[in-house]
Motif scaffolding. Structure first.
Motif, PDB file in Angstrom:
ATOM      1  N   TYR A 104       0.842  -1.192   0.000  1.00  0.00           N
ATOM      2  CA  TYR A 104       0.000   0.000   0.000  1.00  0.00           C
ATOM      3  C   TYR A 104       0.883   1.250   0.000  1.00  0.00           C
ATOM      4  N   ALA A 105       0.582   2.185  -0.882  1.00  0.00           N
ATOM      5  CA  ALA A 105       1.296   3.451  -0.911  1.00  0.00           C
ATOM      6  C   ALA A 105       0.949   4.264   0.337  1.00  0.00           C
ATOM      7  N   PRO A 106       1.842   5.168   0.751  1.00  0.00           N
ATOM      8  CA  PRO A 106       1.547   6.021   1.912  1.00  0.00           C
ATOM      9  C   PRO A 106       0.347   6.931   1.670  1.00  0.00           C
ATOM     10  N   ASN A 107      -0.228   7.403   2.772  1.00  0.00           N
ATOM     11  CA  ASN A 107      -1.276   8.426   2.718  1.00  0.00           C
ATOM     12  C   ASN A 107      -2.501   8.015   1.891  1.00  0.00           C
ATOM     13  N   GLY A 108      -3.020   6.828   2.154  1.00  0.00           N
ATOM     14  CA  GLY A 108      -4.292   6.465   1.548  1.00  0.00           C
ATOM     15  C   GLY A 108      -4.302   5.349   0.535  1.00  0.00           C
ATOM     16  N   GLY A 109      -3.162   4.733   0.259  1.00  0.00           N
ATOM     17  CA  GLY A 109      -3.164   3.594  -0.662  1.00  0.00           C
ATOM     18  C   GLY A 109      -4.200   2.567  -0.237  1.00  0.00           C
ATOM     19  N   ILE A 110      -5.022   2.127  -1.185  1.00  0.00           N
ATOM     20  CA  ILE A 110      -6.168   1.294  -0.810  1.00  0.00           C
ATOM     21  C   ILE A 110      -6.277   0.036  -1.668  1.00  0.00           C
ATOM     22  N   ASN A 111      -6.604  -1.064  -1.005  1.00  0.00           N
ATOM     23  CA  ASN A 111      -7.071  -2.256  -1.705  1.00  0.00           C
ATOM     24  C   ASN A 111      -8.589  -2.118  -1.694  1.00  0.00           C
ATOM     25  N   PRO A 112      -9.183  -1.638  -2.802  1.00  0.00           N
ATOM     26  CA  PRO A 112     -10.571  -1.159  -2.787  1.00  0.00           C
ATOM     27  C   PRO A 112     -11.579  -2.260  -2.472  1.00  0.00           C
ATOM     28  N   PRO A 113     -12.800  -1.861  -2.115  1.00  0.00           N
ATOM     29  CA  PRO A 113     -13.825  -2.850  -1.769  1.00  0.00           C
ATOM     30  C   PRO A 113     -13.958  -3.952  -2.818  1.00  0.00           C
ATOM     31  N   HIS A 114     -13.877  -5.189  -2.350  1.00  0.00           N
ATOM     32  CA  HIS A 114     -13.911  -6.346  -3.235  1.00  0.00           C
ATOM     33  C   HIS A 114     -14.407  -7.557  -2.457  1.00  0.00           C
ATOM     34  N   THR A 115     -14.648  -8.649  -3.159  1.00  0.00           N
ATOM     35  CA  THR A 115     -15.031  -9.904  -2.515  1.00  0.00           C
ATOM     36  C   THR A 115     -14.191 -11.039  -3.093  1.00  0.00           C
ATOM     37  N   HIS A 116     -14.084 -12.105  -2.303  1.00  0.00           N
ATOM     38  CA  HIS A 116     -13.504 -13.364  -2.780  1.00  0.00           C
ATOM     39  C   HIS A 116     -14.630 -14.397  -2.756  1.00  0.00           C
ATOM     40  N   PRO A 117     -15.163 -14.772  -3.920  1.00  0.00           N
ATOM     41  CA  PRO A 117     -16.324 -15.665  -3.943  1.00  0.00           C
ATOM     42  C   PRO A 117     -16.066 -17.057  -3.401  1.00  0.00           C
ATOM     43  N   ARG A 118     -14.787 -17.460  -3.327  1.00  0.00           N
ATOM     44  CA  ARG A 118     -14.502 -18.834  -2.915  1.00  0.00           C
ATOM     45  C   ARG A 118     -13.631 -18.937  -1.674  1.00  0.00           C
ATOM     46  N   ALA A 119     -13.426 -17.839  -0.925  1.00  0.00           N
ATOM     47  CA  ALA A 119     -12.474 -17.958   0.181  1.00  0.00           C
ATOM     48  C   ALA A 119     -12.715 -16.967   1.306  1.00  0.00           C
ATOM     49  N   THR A 120     -12.447 -17.421   2.521  1.00  0.00           N
ATOM     50  CA  THR A 120     -12.258 -16.553   3.677  1.00  0.00           C
ATOM     51  C   THR A 120     -10.806 -16.098   3.658  1.00  0.00           C
ATOM     52  N   GLU A 121     -10.561 -14.871   4.122  1.00  0.00           N
ATOM     53  CA  GLU A 121      -9.209 -14.304   4.120  1.00  0.00           C
ATOM     54  C   GLU A 121      -8.790 -13.964   5.540  1.00  0.00           C
ATOM     55  N   ILE A 122      -7.551 -14.301   5.892  1.00  0.00           N
ATOM     56  CA  ILE A 122      -6.975 -13.894   7.170  1.00  0.00           C
ATOM     57  C   ILE A 122      -5.719 -13.087   6.873  1.00  0.00           C
ATOM     58  N   LEU A 123      -5.670 -11.853   7.364  1.00  0.00           N
ATOM     59  CA  LEU A 123      -4.630 -10.890   6.986  1.00  0.00           C
ATOM     60  C   LEU A 123      -3.834 -10.464   8.206  1.00  0.00           C
ATOM     61  N   THR A 124      -2.531 -10.344   8.050  1.00  0.00           N
ATOM     62  CA  THR A 124      -1.680  -9.805   9.101  1.00  0.00           C
ATOM     63  C   THR A 124      -0.816  -8.679   8.544  1.00  0.00           C
ATOM     64  N   VAL A 125      -0.652  -7.638   9.323  1.00  0.00           N
ATOM     65  CA  VAL A 125       0.133  -6.470   8.906  1.00  0.00           C
ATOM     66  C   VAL A 125       1.613  -6.721   9.199  1.00  0.00           C
ATOM     67  N   ILE A 126       2.434  -6.562   8.178  1.00  0.00           N
ATOM     68  CA  ILE A 126       3.884  -6.726   8.323  1.00  0.00           C
ATOM     69  C   ILE A 126       4.550  -5.394   8.626  1.00  0.00           C
ATOM     70  N   GLU A 127       4.103  -4.348   7.940  1.00  0.00           N
ATOM     71  CA  GLU A 127       4.616  -2.995   8.168  1.00  0.00           C
ATOM     72  C   GLU A 127       3.482  -1.992   7.994  1.00  0.00           C
ATOM     73  N   GLY A 128       3.480  -0.929   8.802  1.00  0.00           N
ATOM     74  CA  GLY A 128       2.541   0.160   8.600  1.00  0.00           C
ATOM     75  C   GLY A 128       1.263   0.043   9.420  1.00  0.00           C
ATOM     76  N   THR A 129       0.304   0.896   9.098  1.00  0.00           N
ATOM     77  CA  THR A 129      -0.978   0.964   9.794  1.00  0.00           C
ATOM     78  C   THR A 129      -2.105   0.964   8.775  1.00  0.00           C
ATOM     79  N   LEU A 130      -3.029   0.037   8.931  1.00  0.00           N
ATOM     80  CA  LEU A 130      -4.140  -0.105   7.986  1.00  0.00           C
ATOM     81  C   LEU A 130      -5.484   0.087   8.682  1.00  0.00           C
ATOM     82  N   ASN A 131      -6.398   0.725   7.980  1.00  0.00           N
ATOM     83  CA  ASN A 131      -7.808   0.717   8.364  1.00  0.00           C
ATOM     84  C   ASN A 131      -8.486  -0.333   7.493  1.00  0.00           C
TER      85      ASN A 131
END
Length: 226
Positions: A104-131
């Protein structure tokens, strides 16, 4: 008569139970390494892929590299998803799991609203702060959102619309696991405003309850991508 009744009951139970299992079958072999070369096929076809002859399987069939390399976030969303799925690691076929790195780029880089039709996702932050957040299905459409810092973990249930945004001043990185070898992704804005051919503006104006000029404006950046 009781025997017939019991047998009929057993058949109904077996049918329902087998139907339940059929939605997510377990592998019936140790692995099924995906292969596109017909000369190496052992005549099995599982999850849309041919199985490589087990005698020809190598360690490289279960290996990939490159997740240490940052993705290019110089795009309108300010993010980049590096996917490690069955197309990258053939040995993932039938195993029901895959992995992504998200930059993600600084100051607002976004992975925009989306869905995964076949999967649950578990995410962990390696660096930075995400909303991050996801929205539940109709009729409640409840938003669950959380600010994540390095080391924090969040789960996005299968099929629900979700997003992540870098709210920090430095680049952010996350790693996510998905419960499918090929989770699929539907980015909401791209699908609605950038479909090929385009969805009728009459449909969109009625759905979003706005004028045709607004829909035209929303479609413009996505149409330019094609």
């Amino acid at each position: 008569m009781k025997t017939v009744s019991h047998f009929a009951g057993f058949l109904v139970f077996a049918f329902v139970f087998s139907g339940t299992l059929a939605s997510d079958p377990s592998p019936l072999q140790d692995f099924c390494v995906a292969i596109n070369d017909p000369s190496l096929v052992n005549n099995e076809f599982v999850n849309g892929k041919f199985c490589k002859d087990p005698n020809l399987v190598k360690a490289k069939d279960f290996f990939s590299q490159g997740l240490d390399v940052a993705g290019n976030t110089s795009n309108p969303s300010g993010s980049n998803v590096t996917t490690v799925n069955v197309d990258k690691i053939p040995g993932l076929n039938t195993l029901g799991i895959s992995l992504v790195r998200i930059d993600y780029a600084p100051n607002g880089g976004i992975n925009p609203p989306h869905t995964h039709p076949r999967a649950t996702e578990i995410l962990t932050v390696i660096e930075g702060t995400l909303n991050v957040g996801f929205v539940t299905s109709n009729p409640n459409n409840t938003l669950f959102t959380k600010v994540l810092n390095k080391g924090d973990v969040f789960v996005f249930p299968i099929g629900l619309i979700h997003f992540q945004q870098n709210i920090g001043k430095t680049p952010a990185v996350a790693i996510a696991g998905l419960s499918s070898q090929n989770a699929g992704v539907i980015t909401i804005a791209n699908a609605v405003f950038g479909s090929k051919p385009a969805i009728s503006r009459d449909v969109l104006t009625r759905a979003f309850q706005v004028g045709a000029a607004v829909i035209k404006l929303l479609q413009a950046p996505f149409m330019k991508q094609y």
